[in-house]
Scaffold this motif. Structure first.
Motif: not given
Length: 124
Positions: A44-49, A58-61, A104-108
């Motif tokens: 699945e597509r996943e969050f990176v930054a 900034t946000y990171y996995s 949410y920033y990390s959700k596709v």
């Protein structure tokens, strides 16, 4: 409409570095979030930054924290992803995206516009 174009992908050896770029055109949003995601084969597509367009937050996995750095050049409507200490698990198609509304920033599903992706292959 918003158009996002990624570039900078390629083949690199383990431990190497790449710098991805994402150029935004069309109706750009000065107060919205830009993100990088990746998708490996059969995954699945996943969050990176992600980075806020105006505030520089900034946000990171966890998997890339300390190795990848997201930045932006507002004058050029461009977001960058500096990737260091690459390993084979980083092999994927990397997509940039922009969040226009909320979520949410990390959700596709939070992102409204996507680029076509750029392939990164890390060879051992």
């Amino acid at each position: 409409q918003v158009r996002l174009v990624e570039s900078g992908g390629g083949l690199v050896q383990v431990g190497g570095s790449l710098r991805l770029s994402c150029a935004a055109s069309g109706r750009t949003f000065s107060s919205q979030l830009m993100g990088w995601f990746r998708q490996a084969p059969a995954k699945e597509r996943e969050f990176v930054a992600a980075i806020s367009w105006s505030g520089g937050r900034t946000y990171y996995s966890d998997s890339v924290k300390g190795r990848f750095t997201i930045s932006r050049d507002n004058a050029k409507n461009t977001v960058f992803l500096q990737m260091n200490s690459l390993n084979p698990e980083d092999t994927a198609v990397y997509f940039c995206a922009i969040r226009v509304s909320s979520g949410y920033y990390s959700k596709v599903s939070s992102y409204d516009y996507w680029g076509q992706g750029t392939q990164v292959i890390v060879s051992s």
